[in-house]
Design a protein around this motif. Structure first.
Motif, mmCIF file in Angstrom:
data_model
loop_
_atom_site.group_PDB
_atom_site.id
_atom_site.type_symbol
_atom_site.label_atom_id
_atom_site.label_comp_id
_atom_site.label_asym_id
_atom_site.label_seq_id
_atom_site.Cartn_x
_atom_site.Cartn_y
_atom_site.Cartn_z
ATOM 1 N N UNK A 31 0.848 -1.205 0.000
ATOM 2 C CA UNK A 31 0.000 0.000 0.000
ATOM 3 C C UNK A 31 0.881 1.253 0.000
ATOM 4 N N UNK A 32 1.876 1.283 0.876
ATOM 5 C CA UNK A 32 2.767 2.446 0.950
ATOM 6 C C UNK A 32 3.499 2.678 -0.366
ATOM 7 N N UNK A 33 3.977 1.621 -0.979
ATOM 8 C CA UNK A 33 4.704 1.754 -2.247
ATOM 9 C C UNK A 33 3.757 2.198 -3.374
ATOM 10 N N UNK A 34 2.510 1.744 -3.309
ATOM 11 C CA UNK A 34 1.530 2.166 -4.307
ATOM 12 C C UNK A 34 1.237 3.657 -4.158
ATOM 13 N N UNK A 35 1.046 4.114 -2.931
ATOM 14 C CA UNK A 35 0.796 5.537 -2.691
ATOM 15 C C UNK A 35 1.987 6.374 -3.151
ATOM 16 N N UNK A 36 3.200 5.914 -2.868
ATOM 17 C CA UNK A 36 4.407 6.635 -3.300
ATOM 18 C C UNK A 36 4.497 6.679 -4.825
ATOM 19 N N UNK A 37 4.188 5.573 -5.489
ATOM 20 C CA UNK A 37 4.229 5.534 -6.956
ATOM 21 C C UNK A 37 3.167 6.447 -7.552
ATOM 22 N N UNK A 38 1.998 6.490 -6.935
ATOM 23 C CA UNK A 38 0.956 7.415 -7.391
ATOM 24 C C UNK A 38 1.445 8.859 -7.259
ATOM 25 N N UNK A 39 2.058 9.170 -6.133
ATOM 26 C CA UNK A 39 2.572 10.527 -5.912
ATOM 27 C C UNK A 39 3.606 10.883 -6.975
ATOM 28 N N UNK A 40 4.483 9.931 -7.308
ATOM 29 C CA UNK A 40 5.496 10.172 -8.337
ATOM 30 C C UNK A 40 4.880 10.488 -9.690
ATOM 31 N N UNK A 41 3.654 10.022 -9.917
ATOM 32 C CA UNK A 41 2.957 10.273 -11.182
ATOM 33 C C UNK A 41 1.967 11.444 -11.077
ATOM 34 N N UNK A 42 2.039 12.193 -9.962
ATOM 35 C CA UNK A 42 1.221 13.400 -9.828
ATOM 36 C C UNK A 42 -0.143 13.196 -9.204
ATOM 37 N N UNK A 43 -0.383 12.016 -8.622
ATOM 38 C CA UNK A 43 -1.670 11.732 -7.993
ATOM 39 C C UNK A 43 -1.574 11.884 -6.481
ATOM 40 N N UNK A 44 -2.582 12.497 -5.913
ATOM 41 C CA UNK A 44 -2.743 12.488 -4.472
ATOM 42 C C UNK A 44 -3.805 11.457 -4.131
ATOM 43 N N UNK A 45 -3.738 10.926 -2.928
ATOM 44 C CA UNK A 45 -4.760 9.990 -2.474
ATOM 45 C C UNK A 45 -5.732 10.780 -1.610
ATOM 46 N N UNK A 46 -6.922 11.032 -2.148
ATOM 47 C CA UNK A 46 -7.932 11.830 -1.462
ATOM 48 C C UNK A 46 -8.651 11.057 -0.371
ATOM 49 N N UNK A 47 -8.753 9.752 -0.564
ATOM 50 C CA UNK A 47 -9.388 8.920 0.452
ATOM 51 C C UNK A 47 -8.719 7.554 0.451
ATOM 52 N N UNK A 48 -8.717 6.938 1.608
ATOM 53 C CA UNK A 48 -8.106 5.626 1.797
ATOM 54 C C UNK A 48 -9.089 4.828 2.642
ATOM 55 N N UNK A 49 -9.794 3.918 2.004
ATOM 56 C CA UNK A 49 -10.843 3.155 2.674
ATOM 57 C C UNK A 49 -10.331 1.756 2.979
ATOM 58 N N UNK A 50 -10.306 1.421 4.250
ATOM 59 C CA UNK A 50 -9.897 0.094 4.707
ATOM 60 C C UNK A 50 -11.156 -0.774 4.765
#
Length: 138
Positions: A17-36
């Motif tokens: 999950x952390x690596x996915x969020x970091x990869x998204x950030x590298x591509x200009x995406x923010x994570x607006x919501x994170x639903x567990x």
């Protein structure tokens, strides 16, 4: 009909999950919501469920461009990226296919935006796979 693009990796769930969020950030995406989903189903229904997270990803410039072309596009945003554990213990990272998503809007002006988002999501999946190792394309 395929409506996601995905990869399957090995590793610790939270690390993926952390690596996915970091990869998204590298591509200009923010994570607006994170639903567990696992925690939510346990809390709301008392049901056990596999580890499963929904990340609502948004790239503000691309979202702005899309919304200026199609005001109702907001009903399809943010773009979801899911991370879940399989029965075999692998971790799947799956993103909505933006080409399929905006295809329902039937607006040709969105095609180039969908292609751009798709290319970025493909790079996100590749980055996660390259860092963690693929079990095989899911």
């Amino acid at each position: 009909m395929e409506y996601t693009i995905q990869t399957s990796v090995t590793g610790d769930f939270d690390d993926v999950v952390d690596k996915t969020i970091a990869a998204l950030k590298d591509e200009g995406f923010g994570v607006l919501c994170d639903i567990d989903i696992q925690a939510t189903l346990k809390e709301k229904l008392g049901e056990e469920f596999r580890q499963y997270r929904i990340l609502g990803a948004c790239n503000p410039p691309l979202a702005y461009e899309g919304l200026t072309e199609e005001i109702e596009l907001g009903a399809l945003l943010p773009c979801n990226v899911i991370v879940y554990e399989t029965d075999d213990g692998d971790i799947v990272v799956s993103a909505v296919d933006p080409k399929q998503l905006v295809g329902i809007a039937d607006n040709d002006a969105l095609d180039s935006i969908a292609t751009e988002v798709n290319e970025r999501f493909e790079r996100v999946l590749s980055a996660v796979t390259n860092e963690l190792g693929s079990t095989s394309e899911a």
